[in-house]
Design a protein around this motif. Structure first.
Motif, short mmCIF file in Angstrom:
data_model
loop_
_atom_site.label_atom_id
_atom_site.label_comp_id
_atom_site.label_asym_id
_atom_site.label_seq_id
_atom_site.Cartn_x
_atom_site.Cartn_y
_atom_site.Cartn_z
N VAL A 119 77.28 -1.38 50.71
CA VAL A 119 77.06 -0.10 51.40
C VAL A 119 75.61 0.35 51.22
O VAL A 119 74.95 0.00 50.25
CB VAL A 119 78.03 0.99 50.89
CG1 VAL A 119 79.48 0.52 51.00
CG2 VAL A 119 77.71 1.41 49.45
N SER A 120 75.17 1.17 52.16
CA SER A 120 73.75 1.57 52.24
C SER A 120 73.49 2.81 51.39
O SER A 120 73.19 3.88 51.92
CB SER A 120 73.37 1.84 53.70
OG SER A 120 74.24 2.84 54.24
N ARG A 121 73.55 2.67 50.08
CA ARG A 121 73.41 3.82 49.20
C ARG A 121 72.04 4.49 49.34
O ARG A 121 71.94 5.71 49.42
CB ARG A 121 73.67 3.37 47.76
CG ARG A 121 73.71 4.51 46.75
CD ARG A 121 72.36 4.76 46.13
NE ARG A 121 72.39 5.93 45.26
CZ ARG A 121 71.33 6.65 44.99
NH1 ARG A 121 70.15 6.34 45.51
NH2 ARG A 121 71.41 7.71 44.19
N ASP A 122 70.94 3.70 49.34
CA ASP A 122 69.61 4.29 49.42
C ASP A 122 69.39 5.00 50.74
O ASP A 122 68.79 6.08 50.78
CB ASP A 122 68.54 3.22 49.23
CG ASP A 122 68.38 2.81 47.78
OD1 ASP A 122 69.10 3.36 46.91
OD2 ASP A 122 67.54 1.94 47.50
N ALA A 123 69.87 4.40 51.82
CA ALA A 123 69.74 5.06 53.12
C ALA A 123 70.55 6.35 53.15
O ALA A 123 70.12 7.35 53.75
CB ALA A 123 70.21 4.12 54.23
N ALA A 124 71.70 6.35 52.50
CA ALA A 124 72.52 7.56 52.44
C ALA A 124 71.80 8.66 51.67
O ALA A 124 71.79 9.83 52.09
CB ALA A 124 73.87 7.24 51.81
N PHE A 125 71.21 8.31 50.54
CA PHE A 125 70.49 9.32 49.76
C PHE A 125 69.31 9.86 50.55
O PHE A 125 69.08 11.08 50.60
CB PHE A 125 69.99 8.75 48.43
CG PHE A 125 69.24 9.76 47.60
CD1 PHE A 125 69.93 10.63 46.78
CD2 PHE A 125 67.86 9.86 47.66
CE1 PHE A 125 69.26 11.59 46.03
CE2 PHE A 125 67.17 10.82 46.92
CZ PHE A 125 67.88 11.68 46.11
N ALA A 126 68.55 8.97 51.21
CA ALA A 126 67.39 9.41 51.98
C ALA A 126 67.79 10.31 53.13
O ALA A 126 67.13 11.32 53.41
CB ALA A 126 66.62 8.19 52.49
N ALA A 127 68.89 9.98 53.80
CA ALA A 127 69.36 10.81 54.92
C ALA A 127 69.79 12.17 54.43
O ALA A 127 69.48 13.21 55.04
CB ALA A 127 70.51 10.11 55.64
N TRP A 128 70.53 12.19 53.31
CA TRP A 128 70.94 13.48 52.76
C TRP A 128 69.73 14.29 52.31
O TRP A 128 69.63 15.49 52.58
CB TRP A 128 71.90 13.31 51.58
CG TRP A 128 72.07 14.61 50.88
CD1 TRP A 128 72.88 15.64 51.26
CD2 TRP A 128 71.33 15.07 49.76
NE1 TRP A 128 72.70 16.72 50.43
CE2 TRP A 128 71.75 16.39 49.50
CE3 TRP A 128 70.36 14.49 48.95
CZ2 TRP A 128 71.23 17.15 48.45
CZ3 TRP A 128 69.83 15.25 47.91
CH2 TRP A 128 70.27 16.55 47.66
N ALA A 129 68.79 13.65 51.60
CA ALA A 129 67.61 14.35 51.10
C ALA A 129 66.81 14.94 52.24
O ALA A 129 66.31 16.08 52.15
CB ALA A 129 66.75 13.40 50.27
N ASP A 130 66.69 14.21 53.34
CA ASP A 130 65.97 14.72 54.51
C ASP A 130 66.63 15.99 55.04
O ASP A 130 65.94 16.98 55.35
CB ASP A 130 65.92 13.64 55.59
CG ASP A 130 65.12 14.08 56.80
OD1 ASP A 130 63.93 14.38 56.64
OD2 ASP A 130 65.70 14.13 57.90
N SER A 131 67.95 15.98 55.12
CA SER A 131 68.65 17.17 55.61
C SER A 131 68.52 18.33 54.63
O SER A 131 68.37 19.49 55.04
CB SER A 131 70.13 16.85 55.87
OG SER A 131 70.82 16.55 54.67
N ALA A 132 68.55 18.04 53.33
CA ALA A 132 68.44 19.11 52.32
C ALA A 132 67.04 19.72 52.34
O ALA A 132 66.89 20.94 52.25
CB ALA A 132 68.75 18.54 50.94
N VAL A 133 66.02 18.88 52.44
CA VAL A 133 64.64 19.38 52.49
C VAL A 133 64.44 20.25 53.72
O VAL A 133 63.84 21.33 53.66
CB VAL A 133 63.65 18.20 52.46
CG1 VAL A 133 62.25 18.65 52.83
CG2 VAL A 133 63.65 17.54 51.08
N THR A 134 64.95 19.80 54.86
CA THR A 134 64.82 20.58 56.09
C THR A 134 65.54 21.92 55.96
O THR A 134 64.99 22.97 56.32
CB THR A 134 65.40 19.79 57.28
OG1 THR A 134 64.66 18.57 57.43
CG2 THR A 134 65.32 20.60 58.56
#
Length: 222
Positions: free
Chosen positions: A12-27
């Protein structure tokens, strides 16, 4: 043949998941591109202490200074965004249909790893799941491989018939080597770092590549 596979960044794409979530949280919290880069760097592919990641989020995004709550928040975000890599579960199904056994061997806390497995439908494609947080031992300790083999009813199997496949040289390849099984490294385009010892038996850019190369080698040898 027995296949022991890491979960994060292997199935599973754990790093991509974290990056996608972090992008939404930062925004959502009015952060900057620099904040996003710092948060992703602090995560270090999931290998940083979770409290350190939480403190970075608190400092960068102005969250309430509650480390356990911040950890719960980003873990939930990962579970929400995580996906299985395209085609990899079908490959596991094909291995099992051919008579092989497959197990997940993953480091992490139970609820997080089980949550990702459930979100991505991994369990239907494997014969066993071993989570370090449930067993009290984690990669690269070879005892976790022994637990997986016992779970599969294969404790006495010839170790040349066992593959450990994962993306982390210091954990996945190291545990396979320590357990005396064959090793496959998912490089994601990286070069092998000799600090982790001798090169793995098989190297591929993706999990599907590693499985294909390992399987082809087995067929050639038979």
């Amino acid at each position: 043949m027995i296949w022991l596979l890491d979960l994060d960044n292997t199935l599973v794409s754990r790093d991509a998941a974290f990056a996608a979530w972090a992008d939404s949280a930062v925004t959502a919290d009015g952060g900057t591109a620099a904040d996003l880069a710092a948060i992703v760097a602090a995560d270090d592919g999931g290998f940083s202490p979770k409290a350190d990641v939480a403190r970075e989020l608190i400092a960068r995004l102005g969250w309430v200074d509650d480390v356990p709550a911040a950890i719960d928040r980003f873990r939930a975000g990962i579970r929400e965004h995580v996906r299985a890599y395209d085609g990899v579960l079908a490959d596991l199904d094909a291995l099992r249909a051919a008579g092989d056994q497959v197990a997940v061997v993953t480091n992490g806390v139970s609820h997080q790893q089980r949550g990702k497995i459930a979100a991505c439908g991994v369990e239907a494609s494997v014969d066993a799941v071993v989570v370090s947080g449930e067993e009290g031992v984690e990669k690269p300790d070879p005892a976790i491989v022994e637990i997986a083999l016992e779970r599969l009813g294969a404790s006495a199997v010839d170790r040349d018939q066992v593959w450990m496949v994962g993306d982390a040289g210091h954990a996945d390849v190291a545990v396979g080597r320590a357990a005396g099984v064959r090793t496959g490294w998912v490089s994601h385009g990286r070069a092998w770092d000799d600090v982790h010892g001798a090169a793995p038996d098989v190297v591929g850019a993706t999990t599907r590549d590693v499985l294909a190369l390992a399987t082809a080698g087995e067929h050639a040898a038979s």
